[in-house]
Design a protein around this motif. Structure first.
Motif, PDB file in Angstrom:
ATOM      1  N   ILE A  54       0.804  -1.231   0.000  1.00 28.20           N
ATOM      2  CA  ILE A  54       0.000   0.000   0.000  1.00 28.20           C
ATOM      3  C   ILE A  54       0.836   1.279   0.000  1.00 28.20           C
ATOM      4  O   ILE A  54       0.300   2.363  -0.234  1.00 28.20           O
ATOM      5  CB  ILE A  54      -0.971   0.021   1.202  1.00 28.20           C
ATOM      6  CG1 ILE A  54      -0.196  -0.006   2.513  1.00 28.20           C
ATOM      7  CG2 ILE A  54      -1.942  -1.144   1.129  1.00 28.20           C
ATOM      8  CD1 ILE A  54      -1.083   0.105   3.750  1.00 28.20           C
ATOM      9  N   ALA A  55       2.150   1.150   0.257  1.00 28.78           N
ATOM     10  CA  ALA A  55       2.992   2.351   0.321  1.00 28.78           C
ATOM     11  C   ALA A  55       4.361   2.055  -0.262  1.00 28.78           C
ATOM     12  O   ALA A  55       5.326   1.816   0.458  1.00 28.78           O
ATOM     13  CB  ALA A  55       3.115   2.833   1.762  1.00 28.78           C
ATOM     14  N   ASP A  56       4.450   2.104  -1.605  1.00 27.83           N
ATOM     15  CA  ASP A  56       5.719   1.803  -2.262  1.00 27.83           C
ATOM     16  C   ASP A  56       6.386   3.051  -2.835  1.00 27.83           C
ATOM     17  O   ASP A  56       7.332   2.963  -3.616  1.00 27.83           O
ATOM     18  CB  ASP A  56       5.527   0.759  -3.366  1.00 27.83           C
ATOM     19  CG  ASP A  56       4.536   1.199  -4.438  1.00 27.83           C
ATOM     20  OD1 ASP A  56       3.941   2.294  -4.296  1.00 27.83           O
ATOM     21  OD2 ASP A  56       4.346   0.447  -5.416  1.00 27.83           O
ATOM     22  N   THR A  57       5.892   4.236  -2.445  1.00 27.22           N
ATOM     23  CA  THR A  57       6.505   5.502  -2.829  1.00 27.22           C
ATOM     24  C   THR A  57       6.539   6.407  -1.606  1.00 27.22           C
ATOM     25  O   THR A  57       5.770   6.211  -0.652  1.00 27.22           O
ATOM     26  CB  THR A  57       5.708   6.214  -3.937  1.00 27.22           C
ATOM     27  OG1 THR A  57       4.443   6.643  -3.401  1.00 27.22           O
ATOM     28  CG2 THR A  57       5.480   5.308  -5.141  1.00 27.22           C
ATOM     29  N   PRO A  58       7.412   7.429  -1.615  1.00 26.61           N
ATOM     30  CA  PRO A  58       7.435   8.362  -0.484  1.00 26.61           C
ATOM     31  C   PRO A  58       6.074   9.019  -0.245  1.00 26.61           C
ATOM     32  O   PRO A  58       5.661   9.206   0.909  1.00 26.61           O
ATOM     33  CB  PRO A  58       8.491   9.386  -0.899  1.00 26.61           C
ATOM     34  CG  PRO A  58       9.396   8.642  -1.812  1.00 26.61           C
ATOM     35  CD  PRO A  58       8.498   7.709  -2.572  1.00 26.61           C
ATOM     36  N   GLU A  59       5.388   9.346  -1.320  1.00 26.25           N
ATOM     37  CA  GLU A  59       4.091  10.026  -1.188  1.00 26.25           C
ATOM     38  C   GLU A  59       3.057   9.131  -0.513  1.00 26.25           C
ATOM     39  O   GLU A  59       2.295   9.579   0.361  1.00 26.25           O
ATOM     40  CB  GLU A  59       3.601  10.470  -2.574  1.00 26.25           C
ATOM     41  CG  GLU A  59       4.447  11.572  -3.221  1.00 26.25           C
ATOM     42  CD  GLU A  59       5.799  11.096  -3.733  1.00 26.25           C
ATOM     43  OE1 GLU A  59       6.709  11.934  -3.873  1.00 26.25           O
ATOM     44  OE2 GLU A  59       5.959   9.865  -3.987  1.00 26.25           O
ATOM     45  N   LYS A  60       3.011   7.880  -0.891  1.00 24.85           N
ATOM     46  CA  LYS A  60       2.070   6.941  -0.272  1.00 24.85           C
ATOM     47  C   LYS A  60       2.431   6.681   1.185  1.00 24.85           C
ATOM     48  O   LYS A  60       1.551   6.505   2.038  1.00 24.85           O
ATOM     49  CB  LYS A  60       2.034   5.631  -1.052  1.00 24.85           C
ATOM     50  CG  LYS A  60       1.428   5.746  -2.448  1.00 24.85           C
ATOM     51  CD  LYS A  60       1.518   4.410  -3.183  1.00 24.85           C
ATOM     52  CE  LYS A  60       0.986   4.515  -4.606  1.00 24.85           C
ATOM     53  NZ  LYS A  60       1.131   3.238  -5.351  1.00 24.85           N
ATOM     54  N   MET A  61       3.738   6.660   1.481  1.00 22.95           N
ATOM     55  CA  MET A  61       4.175   6.455   2.855  1.00 22.95           C
ATOM     56  C   MET A  61       3.780   7.650   3.710  1.00 22.95           C
ATOM     57  O   MET A  61       3.319   7.499   4.854  1.00 22.95           O
ATOM     58  CB  MET A  61       5.687   6.242   2.902  1.00 22.95           C
ATOM     59  CG  MET A  61       6.189   5.613   4.184  1.00 22.95           C
ATOM     60  SD  MET A  61       5.678   3.879   4.408  1.00 22.95           S
ATOM     61  CE  MET A  61       6.780   3.027   3.266  1.00 22.95           C
ATOM     62  N   LEU A  62       3.930   8.855   3.165  1.00 23.64           N
ATOM     63  CA  LEU A  62       3.545  10.066   3.889  1.00 23.64           C
ATOM     64  C   LEU A  62       2.052  10.082   4.181  1.00 23.64           C
ATOM     65  O   LEU A  62       1.620  10.551   5.233  1.00 23.64           O
ATOM     66  CB  LEU A  62       3.943  11.314   3.089  1.00 23.64           C
ATOM     67  CG  LEU A  62       5.447  11.619   3.027  1.00 23.64           C
ATOM     68  CD1 LEU A  62       5.721  12.721   2.005  1.00 23.64           C
ATOM     69  CD2 LEU A  62       5.975  12.018   4.396  1.00 23.64           C
ATOM     70  N   ALA A  63       1.276   9.554   3.252  1.00 21.64           N
ATOM     71  CA  ALA A  63      -0.175   9.512   3.452  1.00 21.64           C
ATOM     72  C   ALA A  63      -0.551   8.626   4.639  1.00 21.64           C
ATOM     73  O   ALA A  63      -1.556   8.868   5.315  1.00 21.64           O
ATOM     74  CB  ALA A  63      -0.864   9.023   2.184  1.00 21.64           C
ATOM     75  N   LEU A  64       0.264   7.610   4.921  1.00 21.13           N
ATOM     76  CA  LEU A  64       0.003   6.739   6.065  1.00 21.13           C
ATOM     77  C   LEU A  64       0.271   7.454   7.385  1.00 21.13           C
ATOM     78  O   LEU A  64      -0.413   7.214   8.383  1.00 21.13           O
ATOM     79  CB  LEU A  64       0.879   5.483   5.992  1.00 21.13           C
ATOM     80  CG  LEU A  64       0.474   4.367   5.043  1.00 21.13           C
ATOM     81  CD1 LEU A  64       1.494   3.242   5.122  1.00 21.13           C
ATOM     82  CD2 LEU A  64      -0.910   3.836   5.361  1.00 21.13           C
ATOM     83  N   GLY A  65       1.297   8.305   7.388  1.00 18.53           N
ATOM     84  CA  GLY A  65       1.659   9.002   8.621  1.00 18.53           C
ATOM     85  C   GLY A  65       2.397   8.073   9.584  1.00 18.53           C
ATOM     86  O   GLY A  65       2.479   6.858   9.374  1.00 18.53           O
TER      87      GLY A  65
END
Length: 214
Positions: A61-72
């Protein structure tokens, strides 16, 4: 600490490693340079198997910096709470993701200095990424390599930096790319810390370790 082995002995050692495992691979699961950076950063004081288990769903679900940031931080924490130092590591993952997003357009830089500037990324992590993703002959020295290098004489050094330098200076160039993987795997499964499996060792006759097991 054993004495540095000579060039011809080193060639024979790495020729044997190559014959047994022509294309060694790191055991941390990843899908791109970003997830590799995160996985290696998370592996400090944790096993690769434990990291792989924790990141299996995270990287889906989080394979980019942007997706990881969305997780918090809380979202990352929920995924990695089974590994050591998970709270601090979750904060570092978010911080490094923010830096990659803000300063590098979401891309992972291919410079050791730039990689080491990221939170939670030290020299070893940077070298793993440079080697595994960009195929640069960087030598990532961990506890396994430090132990094997000093026992055998392959790359003796009083600390990890000296061991890294011994690897870079003495290992024949044609073996440099895979050298640290061969040594990590050898230390993880054969030249183990407490009771090395010397009878099953590929390089038993070339190793300088005086306390070989029977």
């Amino acid at each position: 600490m054993a004495k540095q082995l000579d060039y011809h002995t080193l060639r024979e050692i790495f020729a044997r490693f190559q014959a047994a495992e022509p294309e060694p691979r790191g055991e941390l699961h990843h899908v791109n340079a970003f997830t590799l950076v995160v996985a290696v950063a998370l592996s400090a004081q944790a096993t690769d198997a434990g990291v792989n288990k924790a990141t299996a769903r995270l990287f889906e679900i989080a394979d980019t910096p942007e997706k990881m940031l969305a997780l918090g931080v809380e979202g990352v924490t929920d995924h990695i709470k089974t590994i050591g130092l998970f709270r601090n590591k979750a904060r570092n993952v978010i911080k490094l993701s923010q830096i990659l997003h803000d300063q590098y357009g979401g891309e992972v830089p291919c410079s050791r200095a730039a990689l080491q500037s990221l939170p939670g990324v030290g020299r070893k992590t940077a070298n793993v990424v440079l080697n595994m993703w960009w195929h640069y002959p960087a030598q990532a020295v961990d506890t396994h390599i430090f132990r094997v290098g000093n026992r055998s004489g392959i790359c003796p050094g009083k600390d990890v930096v000296a061991t890294e330098r011994a690897l870079e200076d003495n290992i024949p160039v044609d073996f440099q790319h895979h050298a640290h993987h061969w040594l990590i795997l050898h230390g993880r499964y054969t030249c183990v810390a407490r009771k090395p499996k010397c009878p099953a060792c590929l390089i038993r006759d070339l190793c300088q370790y005086e306390e070989k097991t029977l």
